[in-house]
Design a protein around this motif. Structure first.
Motif: not given
Length: 165
Positions: A122-128, A146-157
């Motif tokens: 959540r910090v990474i997404i907010n900073e981005g 949108g891209v980072l939320n999608n990315m986070a769901t894949r990389l930080r399951k």
């Protein structure tokens, strides 16, 4: 809490002293400088050593985490293929067609999602998002979000599963 633009970290604030800054403030400043450096690298193709040296001369690292800046700069460069491979499925267009600022912000954020497990997604997404608001075009922060939320769901399951509990 209501977000106020005056709450953002501003290294030019005359009342700001290095001793008042938290680790997260210094990392935010490092991300800002790293975004600029990655953009410069993307546009100019200059060597990382030259860019890092220039940034160290031109910027006051009293307010930024210089080690984190270095880690981002070299981490993104070293892992560029893995970062772009992770990014590609989250995009609806080819990486080469992305705006350079958005691309640099998303590469930085993807590197953090992949390699900085101590930083919550959540910090990474907010900073981005904040970087896109500052350096990107008018609505680029929405695309980046949108891209980072999608990315986070894949990389930080695992982190997502833990959060849902």
């Amino acid at each position: 809490m209501i977000y106020d633009e005056s709450d953002r970290f501003n290294p030019r604030d005359p009342y700001l002293t290095a001793s008042k800054l938290s680790k997260s403030d210094k990392r935010s400043a490092a991300r800002q400088l790293a975004t600029q450096a990655l953009y410069q690298r993307h546009i100019s193709g200059a060597s990382l050593n030259e860019i890092e040296a220039q940034f160290c001369v031109d910027n006051d690292f009293t307010y930024a985490d210089q080690n984190y800046f270095h880690d981002i700069l070299y981490g993104v460069h070293t892992n560029l293929t893995k970062i772009d491979t992770a990014l590609a499925p989250c995009l609806d267009l080819h990486i080469k067609r992305l705006d350079p600022v958005e691309l640099c912000v998303m590469r930085l954020s993807t590197w953090e999602l992949l390699y900085c497990i101590d930083v919550p997604y959540r910090v990474i997404i907010n900073e981005g998002i904040e970087l896109a608001k500052v350096y990107g075009s008018t609505d680029s922060h929405k695309f980046v979000n949108g891209v980072l939320n999608n990315m986070a769901t894949r990389l930080r399951k695992a982190e997502f599963k833990e959060r849902k509990r």
